[in-house]
Structure formats: structure tokens, C-alpha cells
Design an enzyme around this catalytic site. Structure first.
Site, short mmCIF file in Angstrom:
data_model
loop_
_atom_site.label_atom_id
_atom_site.label_comp_id
_atom_site.label_asym_id
_atom_site.label_seq_id
_atom_site.Cartn_x
_atom_site.Cartn_y
_atom_site.Cartn_z
N LYS A 11 26.01 16.07 40.59
CA LYS A 11 25.38 17.37 40.83
C LYS A 11 24.20 17.27 41.81
CE LYS A 11 26.79 19.45 36.45
NZ LYS A 11 26.31 20.15 35.23
N PHE A 59 23.91 31.29 30.55
CA PHE A 59 23.53 30.27 31.52
C PHE A 59 24.33 30.32 32.82
CE2 PHE A 59 26.75 28.39 28.74
CZ PHE A 59 27.66 27.88 29.66
N ARG A 87 33.44 10.76 29.77
CA ARG A 87 32.53 11.56 28.95
C ARG A 87 31.55 10.64 28.21
NH1 ARG A 87 33.11 16.51 29.37
NH2 ARG A 87 32.04 17.09 27.45
N THR A 93 25.88 16.51 26.95
CA THR A 93 25.61 17.55 27.95
C THR A 93 24.12 17.83 28.04
OG1 THR A 93 27.78 18.52 27.54
CG2 THR A 93 26.16 19.92 28.63
N ARG A 104 23.47 10.72 32.07
CA ARG A 104 22.55 11.85 31.87
C ARG A 104 21.19 11.39 31.36
NH1 ARG A 104 27.43 15.60 29.86
NH2 ARG A 104 27.89 16.60 31.86
N ASN A 114 21.91 18.39 34.82
CA ASN A 114 22.19 17.23 33.98
C ASN A 114 22.97 16.14 34.72
OD1 ASN A 114 24.71 18.43 34.03
ND2 ASN A 114 24.89 18.67 31.82
N HIS A 117 29.05 16.15 36.07
CA HIS A 117 30.05 16.93 35.34
C HIS A 117 31.27 16.04 35.21
CE1 HIS A 117 32.99 20.07 34.36
NE2 HIS A 117 33.78 19.42 35.21
#
Length: 142
Positions: A11, A59, A87, A93, A104, A114, A117
């Protein structure tokens, strides 16, 4: 074990921190093979389309704005149980709940910013990969 493909985004906040190489090194150290990758800047249409399942949630607008705020890296990772393993590497998350040593925990700034993704299922991975990559952009290496 089954070889799977999963979709991943680095991100804008992690790209701004120059963390791309570190994150890719973590993917490769975990046994993933990168079979596709590109940097891009999302348009509003792309961001809203990608996150369409969240439209109407509180959000959504902030997430779309954040994802448009700077360049991102999109990539396809291949490996055994890729969806779940990615994951696990990403962490929770909400970075406040992410275990030490996860992406993260190490790179996130907030719930929205965060850092990464990752697809949450094989079906999501297939849809998300197709959203950003054509078949000829994916280069199996094995």
C-alpha cells in the site's frame, strides 16, 4: 500441500517508506515465488472497483482516498497454501493486533494505512489477480 496463487498489494504508506524491497524479501524468505508485479497509481474508478464489496461501509471513502494517495505495488505470489500463508505473514488487519514480526506490525501506520493487502480466499485471489493482471502478464517460474 497445494500450490496456490494469491494477490498482494504493498500500500501507499509502505511504498512511501521505501519498504518494497524489504517486503519482497520477506515474501521470498517465506518460500513464495513472485510471478507478476507492477507499480501503479490507482484512479478513483480502479480503487472503488477493487474495494466494491466495502461500498457503503463507514471506512470505504477513506480507504479509496488512501489507496489513491500514492503509488502501490501489486503482485501475484505463488507457493504452497499461498492464501493462508500470506495472511499469516501480513498479520492482523488492525496493526494494533498484529503479532511482532508480521508485515503489519513492522510497516503499518493505522487500520487503513496497514501496509499490505492480501486475498482472503482462493476465490478472492482469482478475482483480484484478474482485476490487475492479464494472463500473459503472469510468468510462472517453475
Amino acid at each position: 500441500m497445494t500450490i496456490e496463487r494469491t494477490f498482494s498489494i504493498v500500500k501507499p504508506n509502505a511504498v512511501a517508506k521505501n519498504a518494497i524491497g524489504s517486503i519482497y524479501a520477506r515474501f521470498e524468505s517465506a518460500g513464495f515465488t513472485l510471478v507478476a508485479a507492477k507499480m501503479l497509481r490507482l484512479s478513483r474508478e480502479q480503487a472503488e472497483g477493487f474495494y466494491a464489496e466495502h461500498k457503503g461501509k463507514p471506512f470505504f471513502d477513506g480507504l479509496v482516498e488512501f489507496m489513491m494517495s500514492g503509488p502501490i505495488m501489486v503482485q501475484v505470489l505463488e507457493g504452497e497454501n499461498a492464501v493462508q500463508r500470506n495472511r499469516d505473514i501480513m498479520g492482523a488487519t488492525n496493526p494494533a493486533n498484529a503479532l511482532a514480526g508480521t508485515l503489519r506490525a513492522d510497516y503499518a501506520d493505522s487500520f487503513t494505512a496497514n501496509a499490505v493487502h492480501g486475498s482472503d480466499s482462493i476465490e478472492s485471489a482469482q478475482r483480484e489477480i484478474a482485476y490487475f493482471f492479464s494472463d500473459d502478464e503472469i510468468c510462472p517460474r517453475a
